[in-house]
Design an enzyme around this catalytic site. Structure first.
Site, PDB file in Angstrom:
ATOM      1  N   ARG A 187       4.606  -7.316  12.738  1.00 51.79           N
ATOM      2  CA  ARG A 187       3.277  -6.976  13.102  1.00 51.79           C
ATOM      3  C   ARG A 187       2.490  -8.243  13.327  1.00 51.79           C
ATOM      4  NH1 ARG A 187       0.931  -1.426  10.088  1.00 51.79           N
ATOM      5  NH2 ARG A 187       2.852  -0.072  10.334  1.00 51.79           N
ATOM      6  N   ARG A 226       4.132   0.513   2.451  1.00 52.64           N
ATOM      7  CA  ARG A 226       4.183  -0.619   3.371  1.00 52.64           C
ATOM      8  C   ARG A 226       4.073  -1.776   2.481  1.00 52.64           C
ATOM      9  NH1 ARG A 226       2.699  -4.157   7.794  1.00 52.64           N
ATOM     10  NH2 ARG A 226       0.171  -3.829   7.371  1.00 52.64           N
ATOM     11  N   ARG A 286      -5.480   5.521   0.796  1.00 49.44           N
ATOM     12  CA  ARG A 286      -4.446   4.557   0.976  1.00 49.44           C
ATOM     13  C   ARG A 286      -4.399   3.667  -0.330  1.00 49.44           C
ATOM     14  NH1 ARG A 286      -1.922   3.398   6.030  1.00 49.44           N
ATOM     15  NH2 ARG A 286      -1.104   5.427   6.695  1.00 49.44           N
ATOM     16  N   ARG A 331       0.954  -1.274  -0.180  1.00 48.07           N
ATOM     17  CA  ARG A 331      -0.076   0.042  -0.152  1.00 48.07           C
ATOM     18  C   ARG A 331       0.975   1.223  -0.100  1.00 48.07           C
ATOM     19  NH1 ARG A 331       1.917   3.131   4.332  1.00 48.07           N
ATOM     20  NH2 ARG A 331       1.480   2.162   6.488  1.00 48.07           N
ATOM     21  N   GLU A 364      -1.584  -3.193  12.766  1.00 45.00           N
ATOM     22  CA  GLU A 364      -0.589  -2.570  13.505  1.00 45.00           C
ATOM     23  C   GLU A 364      -1.187  -2.767  14.975  1.00 45.00           C
ATOM     24  OE1 GLU A 364       0.082   1.455  12.724  1.00 45.00           O
ATOM     25  OE2 GLU A 364       2.301   1.092  13.700  1.00 45.00           O
ATOM     26  N   GLU A 390      -6.257   6.955   8.032  1.00 46.92           N
ATOM     27  CA  GLU A 390      -5.230   8.121   8.414  1.00 46.92           C
ATOM     28  C   GLU A 390      -4.663   8.854   7.417  1.00 46.92           C
ATOM     29  OE1 GLU A 390      -2.179   5.683  10.732  1.00 46.92           O
ATOM     30  OE2 GLU A 390      -0.790   6.778   9.639  1.00 46.92           O
ATOM     31  N   CYS A 398       1.379  10.612   9.602  1.00 43.65           N
ATOM     32  CA  CYS A 398       2.315   9.963  10.358  1.00 43.65           C
ATOM     33  C   CYS A 398       3.628   9.929   9.605  1.00 43.65           C
ATOM     34  CB  CYS A 398       1.906   8.724  10.640  1.00 43.65           C
ATOM     35  SG  CYS A 398       3.162   7.846  11.855  1.00 43.65           S
ATOM     36  N   THR A 441       6.170   8.077  10.095  1.00 46.28           N
ATOM     37  CA  THR A 441       6.725   6.913   9.617  1.00 46.28           C
ATOM     38  C   THR A 441       6.544   6.841   8.117  1.00 46.28           C
ATOM     39  OG1 THR A 441       4.634   5.716  10.115  1.00 46.28           O
ATOM     40  CG2 THR A 441       6.529   6.081  12.106  1.00 46.28           C
TER      41      THR A 441
HETATM   42  P1  ADP Z   1      -1.250  -0.266   7.072  1.00 49.58           P
HETATM   43  O1  ADP Z   1      -0.888  -1.138   6.149  1.00 49.58           O
HETATM   44  O2  ADP Z   1      -2.113   0.948   6.650  1.00 49.58           O
HETATM   45  O3  ADP Z   1      -0.126   0.158   7.781  1.00 49.58           O
HETATM   46  P2  ADP Z   1      -2.487  -1.949   9.099  1.00 49.58           P
HETATM   47  O4  ADP Z   1      -1.143  -2.689   9.686  1.00 49.58           O
HETATM   48  O5  ADP Z   1      -3.676  -1.638   9.995  1.00 49.58           O
HETATM   49  O6  ADP Z   1      -2.444  -0.751   8.351  1.00 49.58           O
HETATM   50  O7  ADP Z   1      -2.972  -3.246   8.299  1.00 49.58           O
HETATM   51  C1  ADP Z   1      -4.376  -2.804   7.393  1.00 49.58           C
HETATM   52  C2  ADP Z   1      -4.882  -4.113   7.244  1.00 49.58           C
HETATM   53  O8  ADP Z   1      -4.197  -4.940   6.106  1.00 49.58           O
HETATM   54  C3  ADP Z   1      -4.998  -5.228   8.313  1.00 49.58           C
HETATM   55  O9  ADP Z   1      -6.359  -5.826   8.210  1.00 49.58           O
HETATM   56  C4  ADP Z   1      -4.078  -6.036   7.884  1.00 49.58           C
HETATM   57  O10 ADP Z   1      -4.221  -7.600   8.527  1.00 49.58           O
HETATM   58  C5  ADP Z   1      -3.927  -6.295   6.479  1.00 49.58           C
HETATM   59  N1  ADP Z   1      -2.805  -6.660   5.856  1.00 49.58           N
HETATM   60  C6  ADP Z   1      -1.562  -6.241   5.876  1.00 49.58           C
HETATM   61  N2  ADP Z   1      -0.701  -6.868   5.212  1.00 49.58           N
HETATM   62  C7  ADP Z   1      -1.100  -8.008   4.706  1.00 49.58           C
HETATM   63  C8  ADP Z   1      -1.026  -8.963   3.922  1.00 49.58           C
HETATM   64  N3  ADP Z   1       0.279  -9.130   3.540  1.00 49.58           N
HETATM   65  N4  ADP Z   1      -1.948  -9.856   3.492  1.00 49.58           N
HETATM   66  C9  ADP Z   1      -3.247  -9.894   3.911  1.00 49.58           C
HETATM   67  N5  ADP Z   1      -3.672  -8.759   4.681  1.00 49.58           N
HETATM   68  C10 ADP Z   1      -2.630  -7.740   5.136  1.00 49.58           C
HETATM   69  C1  CIR Z   2       2.210   4.775  17.305  1.00 44.20           C
HETATM   70  O1  CIR Z   2       2.889   5.902  17.608  1.00 44.20           O
HETATM   71  O2  CIR Z   2       2.372   3.838  17.731  1.00 44.20           O
HETATM   72  C2  CIR Z   2       1.007   5.201  16.309  1.00 44.20           C
HETATM   73  N1  CIR Z   2       0.726   6.616  16.126  1.00 44.20           N
HETATM   74  C3  CIR Z   2       1.277   4.566  14.829  1.00 44.20           C
HETATM   75  C4  CIR Z   2       2.875   4.713  14.459  1.00 44.20           C
HETATM   76  C5  CIR Z   2       2.936   4.249  13.069  1.00 44.20           C
HETATM   77  N2  CIR Z   2       3.750   2.984  13.286  1.00 44.20           N
HETATM   78  C6  CIR Z   2       4.739   2.703  12.418  1.00 44.20           C
HETATM   79  O3  CIR Z   2       5.698   2.116  12.917  1.00 44.20           O
HETATM   80  N3  CIR Z   2       4.597   2.803  11.180  1.00 44.20           N
END
Ligand code: ADP
Ligand code: CIR
Length: 342
Positions: free
Chosen positions: A295, A266, A215, A112, A300, A211, A257, A259
């Site tokens: 993660r 990501r 995305r 993403r 997250e 966020e 954010c 990061t």
């Molecule tokens: P972001 O990718 O925006 O940092 P999150 O870590 O919250 O946010 O993940 C968002 C969603 O994407 C969650 O439901 C997570 O389980 C899903 N997700 C992340 N990576 C994968 C993957 N490789 N396969 C399937 N689902 C994924």
């Molecule tokens: C935190 O500070 O934990 C949240 N605001 C999320 C930060 C983003 N996390 C990351 O490592 N990409």
């Protein structure tokens, strides 16, 4: 506001770098969208377990509050104040033959990027009207997408609880009520203006006004990482034909954010590593070497389940998109090799 009381539970980079001197220098400042230090650090104060603990309200926040943001950006991304960001969204430059053709380890791959429209405040400082305007503009643009990118926009407002929970459980949709986003002001006027666009196969998705304003997501089962990246690059190019995103030469794509700055990318796999799960020291040796983050499988701040992990690139700024995916790919190859040695 007064200098915040940080307890030993406060572990964020914000609490580490916000000295009393820096606080006093920044406390009375605001950006042109009236974003203040108090708003920027609220999430990290209210959530002591934050890893980062600070959000930007607009591109200007990174300049006005640079005394706080710069050391955080430097520590997270290894990116110095004078460094320049570089972009490469040419999928041909990625070397990533499927490392798990038999499908023993990699369950799914997802990549993403975050994007925000130029000259509109980021989520923590956007007005309710502007948020609705973003939803309208982006969903209209997506309605012109064709072939494998063609899909439908589903607003969150009015979506049944059952449909919403299924989409969340199946990893397609963002969750509701995230406490980090809540205290950053990102959940205002929820669920209005938020939603998800996706194609029938749910391999191309766009989250609107979570966020970040956008995305852009490409995902599918298995370990064909190159195919996932190709689809994402195509979608980004198409969106950029008619939309201008907030970007500068130093920080790359601007996100709420710190990061996510730079590529805002990501790239992750959900991967089954039951042996390494019993040996976290070996696991982390590899993830640290390849700049990876671990993660849990519900996103997250979630825990891993049944020896399945979400493994993704940690660096996003000062490295190209191709390098972000390559970091993840090379690390995954090393993890699978180690897993097989037990
Ligand atoms: P972001 O990718 O925006 O940092 P999150 O870590 O919250 O946010 O993940 C968002 C969603 O994407 C969650 O439901 C997570 O389980 C899903 N997700 C992340 N990576 C994968 C993957 N490789 N396969 C399937 N689902 C994924
Ligand atoms: C935190 O500070 O934990 C949240 N605001 C999320 C930060 C983003 N996390 C990351 O490592 N990409």
């Amino acid at each position: 506001m007064q200098y915040p009381t940080f307890t030993k539970e406060h572990k964020s980079l914000m609490s580490k770098h916000l000295s009393e001197d820096i606080f006093n220098k920044l406390n009375t400042l605001n950006t042109s969208s009236f974003f203040t230090l108090e708003q920027a650090i609220n999430s990290g104060i209210k959530n002591p377990d934050s890893g980062i603990g600070v959000y930007a309200g607009d591109e200007e926040s990174y300049k006005v509050f640079e005394d706080l943001f710069d050391p955080i950006i430097e520590e997270y991304h290894g990116f110095a104040k004078d460094d320049k960001h570089q972009s490469n969204l040419d999928a041909n430059d990625l070397i990533a033959p499927n490392p798990d053709v038999k499908g023993k380890y990699i369950i799914s791959t997802r990549i993403r990027v975050g994007r925000n429209l130029k000259n509109i405040p980021l989520g923590p400082a956007i007005s309710d009207e502007q948020r609705l305007e973003v939803e309208k503009l982006v969903s209209k643009e997506l309605s012109n997408f064709e072939n494998d990118l063609s899909g439908t926009y589903y607003p969150l407002d009015g979506m049944s609880e059952k449909d919403k929970n299924t989409l969340i459980e199946d990893h397609f949709l963002f969750k509701t009520g995230d406490r980090f986003l809540e205290s950053a002001g990102l959940n205002k006027d929820w669920p209005k203006g938020r939603g998800i666009y996706h194609n029938d196969e749910k391999t191309f998705l766009v989250w609107i006004n979570e966020e970040d304003q956008l995305r852009i997501i490409s995902m599918q089962n298995g370990g064909n990482i190159k195919e996932v990246f190709q689809r994402l690059c195509k979608a980004i190019q198409k969106l950029e034909e008619n939309m201008s995103f907030s970007f500068n030469e130093h920080l790359g794509y601007i996100t709420s954010c710190p990061t996510n700055l730079g590529t805002a990318m990501r790239a992750s796999v959900h991967i089954k590593l039951p042996n390494l799960a019993q040996n976290m020291k070996e696991f982390e040796k590899i993830t640290n070497k390849y700049y990876l983050q671990i993660r849990g499988i519900h996103g997250e701040h979630s825990q891993s389940e049944d020896g399945i992990f979400d493994i993704s690139n940690k660096r996003r700024l000062g490295v190209t998109e191709v390098q972000c995916v390559q970091d993840m790919y090379d690390g995954v190859v090393a993890l699978i090799k180690k897993e097989q040695e037990f």
